[in-house]
Design an enzyme around this catalytic site. Structure first.
Site, PDB file in Angstrom:
ATOM      1  N   HIS A 244       0.905  -1.219   0.168  1.00  0.00           N
ATOM      2  CA  HIS A 244       0.285   0.026   0.329  1.00  0.00           C
ATOM      3  C   HIS A 244       0.791   0.813  -0.269  1.00  0.00           C
ATOM      4  O   HIS A 244       1.710   1.508   0.597  1.00  0.00           O
ATOM      5  CB  HIS A 244      -0.796  -0.079   1.794  1.00  0.00           C
ATOM      6  CG  HIS A 244      -0.397  -0.192   2.799  1.00  0.00           C
ATOM      7  ND1 HIS A 244       0.157   1.042   2.985  1.00  0.00           N
ATOM      8  CD2 HIS A 244       0.085  -0.526   3.458  1.00  0.00           C
ATOM      9  CE1 HIS A 244       0.806   0.632   4.508  1.00  0.00           C
ATOM     10  NE2 HIS A 244       0.498  -0.215   4.321  1.00  0.00           N
ATOM     11  N   ASN A 245       0.799   1.893  -0.519  1.00  0.00           N
ATOM     12  CA  ASN A 245       1.007   3.466  -0.969  1.00  0.00           C
ATOM     13  C   ASN A 245       2.484   3.387  -1.435  1.00  0.00           C
ATOM     14  O   ASN A 245       2.937   4.476  -1.654  1.00  0.00           O
ATOM     15  CB  ASN A 245       0.734   4.204   0.791  1.00  0.00           C
ATOM     16  CG  ASN A 245      -0.352   4.377   0.664  1.00  0.00           C
ATOM     17  OD1 ASN A 245      -0.336   4.046   1.759  1.00  0.00           O
ATOM     18  ND2 ASN A 245      -0.791   5.676   0.344  1.00  0.00           N
TER      19      ASN A 245
END
Length: 330
Positions: A244-245
């Site tokens: 994520h991210n």
């Protein structure tokens, strides 16, 4: 089976044909498996010994390799055999499986979804609320696209792929079987009482650029907030994890089994070798290469090649390996 004269293939790759010009070629094959009607490729001098024992009668060869055909053989000299191979493979490509045009009767399309022209949606597909598909999007059977996702023109998605809500995908992308886009990022913290783990909500999304290809069974997790981003032209192998991210620049390559932890940043043109892993909140700058099986624990400078676990400059790591091998001999 498609059969092409060797002269036509030479013209196709803009090469210099030397030897027998009457050969009929039924397809490409690697040197050690080729039969007499196959064409093969020699992009490095180390493969000459395989050519000498091969049954192939024709080969595409780099023009800097000194090799002449024997009687009944033909060679096509080109500047880059690997790039010429692309055109040969395209010439003999039997094509993808064909589906009936339009939307299959068993597909479920939400009434608010917008479907572009000439889209093909196979059996068992689900297209959710407010999804937007561009023109010429091709969904093979049993693809799931959840709410508010947008997909650009000429993108192909193979069976079993799940694209979660609010994902943004560009044009000319290819997602192979069982890709997962937009699943929750891996975020947990110990609870106050120390008896369990608290799940951190993952409310961001995934943004994927144009001409991105993602291999079978790979996963791209949604951002905790904001977006996980894959830049234009990135090529991702099978069984790759993108946390994520994370943010990938343009034209990055990730080989099979490699992974990015959360909030990793890759510059443009980064190459990640097979089974390599990148620590969270790490930046690998443009043009860097991470060797297969390496573990990157800190930032990597632009253009640098790192190797080992923990990864360091490749030359330093090779010296360490040599020293350890010599130590073992004593």
């Amino acid at each position: 089976m498609n059969t092409i004269n060797i002269k036509e293939l030479s013209e196709l790759v803009n090469g210099e044909l030397i030897g027998d010009t009457s050969l009929l070629i039924t397809g490409p094959e690697q040197l050690e498996r080729a039969q007499s009607s196959h064409i093969s490729f020699i992009g490095n001098r180390k493969y000459i010994k395989l050519w000498n024992s091969s049954k192939a009668m024709a080969a595409i060869i780099n023009d800097n390799i000194d090799l002449d055909p024997e009687e009944g053989q033909a060679l096509i000299r080109v500047k880059n055999a690997d790039l010429a191979m692309v055109k040969i493979l395209e010439a003999f490509d039997p094509g993808q499986p064909q589906l009936e045009s339009g939307i299959h009767a068993t597909a479920t399309i939400h009434e608010t979804a917008k479907i572009g022209s000439n889209c093909v949606i196979g059996a068992g597909c689900y297209v959710g609320k407010d999804v937007v598909l561009g023109d010429n999007v091709f969904l093979y059977p049993n693809v799931t696209i959840l709410d508010e996702t947008s997909i650009g023109n000429n993108t192909t998605i193979w069976s079993g792929t799940v694209i979660r809500e609010r994902t943004e995908i560009g044009s000319y992308c290819i997602f192979h079987s069982n890709v997962s886009i937009g699943s929750d990022g891996f975020g947990y913290r110990p609870s106050d009482d120390g008896r369990g783990l608290v799940k951190i909500p993952q409310i961001g999304n995934v943004v994927i650029g144009h001409q991105v290809e993602i291999g079978a069974n790979s996963c791209v997790d949604r951002g905790k907030f904001s977006s996980t981003v894959i830049g234009d032209g990135c090529k991702i192998d099978n069984l790759v994890q993108i946390g994520h991210n994370s943010v990938m620049g343009r034209s990055c390559i990730m080989a099979g089994g490699s992974g990015l932890a959360g909030s990793v940043t890759l510059g443009d043109g980064v190459i990640i070798g097979g089974s390599a892993s990148i620590k969270d909140h790490t930046t690998v700058h443009s043009g860097a290469t991470v060797g297969g099986g390496s573990g990157v624990m800190s930032d990597v400078a632009a253009g640098k090649t790192v190797l080992g676990y923990p990864a360091c400059d490749s030359k330093d790591m090779l010296k360490q390996w040599i020293a350890l091998r010599n130590l073992a001999k004593n």
